[in-house]
Design a protein around this motif. Structure first.
Motif, PDB file in Angstrom:
ATOM      1  N   PHE A  79      45.025  47.349  31.534  1.00 52.00           N
ATOM      2  CA  PHE A  79      45.149  45.897  31.683  1.00 52.00           C
ATOM      3  C   PHE A  79      45.031  45.226  30.316  1.00 52.00           C
ATOM      4  CE2 PHE A  79      43.244  47.298  35.696  1.00 52.00           C
ATOM      5  CZ  PHE A  79      44.096  46.717  36.619  1.00 52.00           C
ATOM      6  N   GLU A  80      45.695  44.082  30.183  1.00 50.90           N
ATOM      7  CA  GLU A  80      45.513  43.206  29.029  1.00 50.90           C
ATOM      8  C   GLU A  80      45.351  41.779  29.541  1.00 50.90           C
ATOM      9  OE1 GLU A  80      48.665  43.471  26.236  1.00 50.90           O
ATOM     10  OE2 GLU A  80      48.429  45.622  25.894  1.00 50.90           O
ATOM     11  N   ARG A  81      44.495  41.014  28.861  1.00 47.59           N
ATOM     12  CA  ARG A  81      44.252  39.630  29.276  1.00 47.59           C
ATOM     13  C   ARG A  81      44.019  38.747  28.064  1.00 47.59           C
ATOM     14  NH1 ARG A  81      44.867  35.152  32.427  1.00 47.59           N
ATOM     15  NH2 ARG A  81      42.919  34.205  33.154  1.00 47.59           N
ATOM     16  N   PRO A  82      45.026  38.005  27.582  1.00 49.30           N
ATOM     17  CA  PRO A  82      44.765  36.913  26.629  1.00 49.30           C
ATOM     18  C   PRO A  82      44.359  35.659  27.413  1.00 49.30           C
ATOM     19  CG  PRO A  82      47.130  37.206  26.934  1.00 49.30           C
ATOM     20  CD  PRO A  82      46.456  38.240  27.784  1.00 49.30           C
ATOM     21  N   PHE A  83      43.414  34.900  26.890  1.00 51.45           N
ATOM     22  CA  PHE A  83      42.895  33.744  27.627  1.00 51.45           C
ATOM     23  C   PHE A  83      42.483  32.657  26.646  1.00 51.45           C
ATOM     24  CE2 PHE A  83      39.433  31.309  29.573  1.00 51.45           C
ATOM     25  CZ  PHE A  83      39.972  30.997  30.815  1.00 51.45           C
ATOM     26  N   LYS A  84      42.828  31.405  26.982  1.00 49.40           N
ATOM     27  CA  LYS A  84      42.452  30.281  26.121  1.00 49.40           C
ATOM     28  C   LYS A  84      42.192  29.056  26.981  1.00 49.40           C
ATOM     29  CE  LYS A  84      43.768  27.976  21.807  1.00 49.40           C
ATOM     30  NZ  LYS A  84      44.757  27.929  20.710  1.00 49.40           N
ATOM     31  N   ARG A  85      41.135  28.300  26.660  1.00 52.35           N
ATOM     32  CA  ARG A  85      40.790  27.073  27.392  1.00 52.35           C
ATOM     33  C   ARG A  85      40.271  26.047  26.402  1.00 52.35           C
ATOM     34  NH1 ARG A  85      37.220  28.753  31.817  1.00 52.35           N
ATOM     35  NH2 ARG A  85      35.578  28.775  30.215  1.00 52.35           N
ATOM     36  N   ALA A  97      41.260  40.583  25.802  1.00 54.34           N
ATOM     37  CA  ALA A  97      40.551  41.768  26.292  1.00 54.34           C
ATOM     38  C   ALA A  97      41.533  42.794  26.826  1.00 54.34           C
ATOM     39  CB  ALA A  97      39.562  41.380  27.390  1.00 54.34           C
ATOM     40  N   THR A  98      41.141  44.045  26.723  1.00 54.48           N
ATOM     41  CA  THR A  98      41.884  45.140  27.348  1.00 54.48           C
ATOM     42  C   THR A  98      40.908  45.989  28.161  1.00 54.48           C
ATOM     43  OG1 THR A  98      41.600  46.759  25.562  1.00 54.48           O
ATOM     44  CG2 THR A  98      43.446  45.210  25.374  1.00 54.48           C
ATOM     45  N   SER A  99      41.432  46.624  29.178  1.00 46.22           N
ATOM     46  CA  SER A  99      40.617  47.491  30.012  1.00 46.22           C
ATOM     47  C   SER A  99      41.463  48.669  30.464  1.00 46.22           C
ATOM     48  CB  SER A  99      40.100  46.720  31.230  1.00 46.22           C
ATOM     49  OG  SER A  99      39.410  47.573  32.128  1.00 46.22           O
ATOM     50  N   GLY A 100      40.875  49.843  30.515  1.00 49.41           N
ATOM     51  CA  GLY A 100      41.601  51.026  30.952  1.00 49.41           C
ATOM     52  C   GLY A 100      40.743  51.915  31.825  1.00 49.41           C
ATOM     53  N   SER A 101      41.403  52.692  32.660  1.00 50.34           N
ATOM     54  CA  SER A 101      40.697  53.606  33.553  1.00 50.34           C
ATOM     55  C   SER A 101      41.550  54.842  33.773  1.00 50.34           C
ATOM     56  CB  SER A 101      40.402  52.927  34.892  1.00 50.34           C
ATOM     57  OG  SER A 101      39.947  53.863  35.858  1.00 50.34           O
TER      58      SER A 101
END
Length: 771
Positions: free
Chosen positions: A406-412, A423-427
């Motif tokens: 997974f990849e998640r760029p986020f801005k607020r 963030a990135t996440s792997g399994s």
């Protein structure tokens, strides 16, 4: 509302005696050895032996079986039932499955699917759901991938309770199996068109048949468009709607009588618009405590009340998504045994946009936005070895491999609640599983199943919002085993009793959300969530199998429950996903169907649920909660939810439908369908009066004509016949509003709602072909 809650609960229970999970009939021949293949279009109907015998098949144990002989809590739903209940999208499946509750959100990733009161209430990537979703036997990378149309469904199975032994770590509370149309030996065309008086329109079709003696195909496509039932006064456009295009193709090659390959590919592209009307706001409330930013300024021309269907968004709000996937299925018969291989790859992206202040306030406080994206990719490989389903000693053995990222760029921002991170996440998961069913005494069968797995998880997190941007990375590994024990007794040809004990497992994870920092990195992963489940049930048929009645009792304990709470590390407290304690869920589930005559069928289901937190001593207070409401005024403030009813867990939920199809002429039949859905009151946030949904009932009605061989059908329908309003989710946004512009002024009431598709009564027409 309370004045008629008890009679409706009683009615829900009564309806279960004349209701059913579904009707589905499997082809004779090769299909009974095809454990993951969906029935062909003509199969997803009630089988009528003689004049009305009800036959329902399921693949809950990875092989086709009569549901009356399966010692599991499983409900089967067909396309006909989905149409009768007005279900055309994944988020509406709770209308036909009483143990299932779906809470929608401004973003499908923030939505929650719960079974028996157990779901995943978290916002970070890499946090797997407690309810898994598979399509044609292949799991989806994450639940948001499923929140779209149901265009080419052959049938849907809802497996309730922990399914970790056969289906893995993402099925600790249950599983939703979506099975799509398969290639057939004969040419078939199926098409549907729909239009409504509130400007929803769409259509889908599937064509299936042989190319030659060894090669068959399926091609299906669908398109739907609905503007929504909320008006944005800023630009005069409708929102809370959706648009989706999806296609799927399959080729089935019989390389030899004992070797069959099926290759499939799918593509989807769509978008949604978001509109969350304010339904309550305190007089004089000020946006972020700013002088002059009152309701009539920030929400012009909007009357704030429970029936409000208007919003004021001056920034983009919605999602845009696309994805594709491929699968190769290999079936090899070796004597009486079957070897099945499933290889899949899936890629998905969803961009999300939110008008974070939900207003058109002048100045910077009216232009706070939230933007981001979710990107996923998933590769899986599964190999199963299956014995014949008719032997006294039966087994299903398998190995499974999955790699997901997974990849998640986020801005607020830019004015308040600032965030800017990537963030990135792997399994990586490897598992071996098996189940043995042995009829060691005539009519008495024992079941033993187990699963052993190893999982490695990893992450990266870059926080760009710090004075000096900082990053973290980590990884962890975990071994786990789950098992299932059961006993089944076939008392008579039409009465079966069973009992089982099963364990469930939900893997460790990292909470990759705003606020992640060194303290969370040092704390390591969140521990796995585990469960222990006891079930007892009876499956019965009466009157020449014209009536079925099934009931299941369940009692499940969850330990190290993963949920949002307060975590204190090195003296610093934060709100985050963590292990909060325990939960117990128990109750009764009923399904039944009755075919009184060839033309009259009544069906339905009901669930009684008691879901309670057994340990949740440190939970976040809801906005505006004070000491008198149980909020302990510490730093940070907290409440104790131990012995409190779980959120999104109605005490009663039920549905029922009736279909009457009298002959009008030699070639035409009339069609009259009625359906009813009931849900008792729930909290979307624990104890929060602003997130309380009272009990409600919804009735649908349709009438039309069909060819007596069901080759075509035209139907007029009205959904939400009595125009009953309810909310699919409620959001307490009091933290964005203050009573005055004085510094640190107390927050005040501000509540928004997510409106369901049938918030208002609507009518339409359906036309279908099936040749």
């Amino acid at each position: 509302m309370r004045g008629y809650q008890f009679p409706l609960c009683t009615l829900a229970l009564a309806a279960s005696f004349i209701g059913s999970a579904a009707h589905a009939h499997a082809h004779a021949g090769e299909e009974h050895r095809d454990p993951a293949a969906a029935p062909a279009p003509a199969q997803a109907t009630t089988a009528a032996k003689g004049d009305g015998e009800i036959v329902v098949t399921t693949t809950a144990q990875k092989r086709f079986e009569n549901i009356q002989n399966v010692p599991l809590a499983v409900q089967v739903v067909t396309p006909a039932q989905l149409e009768a209940q007005g279900v055309r999208h994944f988020q509406d499946l709770g209308k036909v499955a009483p143990s299932l509750t779906v809470r929608t959100a401004e973003n499908p990733v923030n939505a929650n699917v719960s079974l028996r009161g157990v779901g995943t209430f978290a916002f970070g990537i890499g946090v797997e759901s407690s309810v898994a979703v598979t399509v044609d036997g292949v799991p989806l990378a994450f639940q948001a991938r499923a929140f779209t149309d149901l265009p080419d469904v052959a049938m849907i199975e809802v497996l309730r309770g922990p399914q970790s032994t056969l289906y893995g770590k993402a099925a600790s509370a249950g599983l939703i199996k979506i099975m799509t149309t398969q290639p057939t030996n004969d040419f078939h065309v199926k098409a549907n068109l729909l239009a409504t008086d509130d400007k929803e329109y769409g259509g889908n079709f599937s064509v299936t048949g042989p190319i030659n003696e060894t090669l068959g195909y399926v091609f299906s496509a669908s398109y739907s468009n609905w503007g929504g039932n909320v008006r944005n006064v800023f630009d005069g456009k409708d929102v809370n709607g959706r648009e989706t295009l999806s296609t799927r193709g399959k080729l089935k090659w019989k390389a030899s009588p004992d070797v069959v390959f099926t290759a499939s590919a799918n593509y989807m592209n769509g978008n949604t618009t978001v509109g969350r009307p304010f339904i309550r706001m305190a007089p004089g409330a000020l946006l972020r405590g700013q002088a002059g930013l009152t309701a009539d300024v920030i929400l012009p021309a909007i009357k704030i009340d429970p029936l409000n269907q208007k919003v004021a968004n001056n920034d983009r709000a919605g999602t845009k998504y696309w994805g594709w996937g491929t699968m190769l299925r290999t079936d090899i018969n070796i004597g009486k045994m079957q070897v099945l291989g499933l290889t899949s790859y899936d890629k998905f992206r969803m961009d999300d946009y939110i008008d974070h202040d939900d207003t058109v306030a002048p100045g910077p406080f009216g232009r706070n936005i939230q933007v981001g994206a979710f990107k996923s990719r998933l590769f899986t490989q599964e190999i199963r070895l299956l014995s014949p389903g008719t032997d006294a000693f039966r087994y299903a053995l398998g190995v499974y491999y999955a790699n997901v990222g997974f990849e998640r760029p986020f801005k607020r921002g830019p004015q308040f609640s600032l965030a800017d991170w990537f963030a990135t996440s792997g399994s990586r998961q490897i598992a071996a599983f098996g189940q043995i069913d042995w009829e060691f005494v005539k009519n008495l069968t024992a079941t033993v199943g187990g699963r052993a797995q190893n999982e490695r998880v990893k992450y990266t997190f870059l926080d760009k919002n710090l004075p000096v941007p900082a990053s973290w990375a980590g990884h962890a590994s975990d071994n786990a085993t789950t098992y299932r024990l059961g006993l089944q007794y076939q008392a008579t040809r039409d009465v079966m009793l069973f009992g089982s004990y099963a364990t469930g497992y939900k893997g460790q994870t990292y909470d990759l959300t705003t606020g992640f920092g060194q303290a969370r990195a040092d704390a390591g992963p969140i521990r796995p969530e585990t469960s222990k489940d006891k079930e007892f049930g009876v499956r019965t048929q009466f009157f020449g199998r014209r009536m079925t009645f099934n009931v299941t009792y369940f009692d499940t304990n969850y330990k190290d429950l993963q949920a949002q709470s307060i975590e204190t590390i090195n003296g610093t407290s934060n709100y985050r996903l963590t292990n909060v304690g325990g939960l117990n869920t128990k109750g009764l589930e009923f399904e039944s169907a009755a075919r009184f005559t060839h033309d009259l069928t009544i069906s339905g289901a009901a669930t009684y649920l008691d879901a309670t937190y057994t340990s949740f001593p440190v939970a976040q207070c809801y906005p505006l909660q004070g000491a008198a409401q149980g909020c302990v005024q510490a730093k940070p403030a907290y409440q104790n939810l131990t012995d409190t009813r779980a959120i999104q867990a109605p005490e009663w939920k039920g549905s029922a439908s009736i279909e009457y199809t009298p002959a009008l002429t030699e070639k035409l039949n009339g069609v009259l369908q009625g359906s009813w859905q009931y849900q008792s009151s729930i909290y979307y946030v624990a104890r929060d009066p602003e997130a309380f949904q009272p009990a409600f009932s919804i009735f649908n009605l349709s009438a039309g004509v069909r060819d007596h061989k069901r080759r075509w059908e035209a139907t007029l329908f009205v959904n939400n016949l009595f125009d009953k309003q309810y909310y699919q989710s409620l959001v307490n946004t009091a933290s964005n509003f203050n009573t005055s512009s004085v510094a640190n002024a107390p927050n005040t009431i501000a509540t928004q709602a997510v409106l369901p598709r049938d918030f208002r009564r609507y009518a339409g027409i359906r036309f279908g072909l099936n040749y």
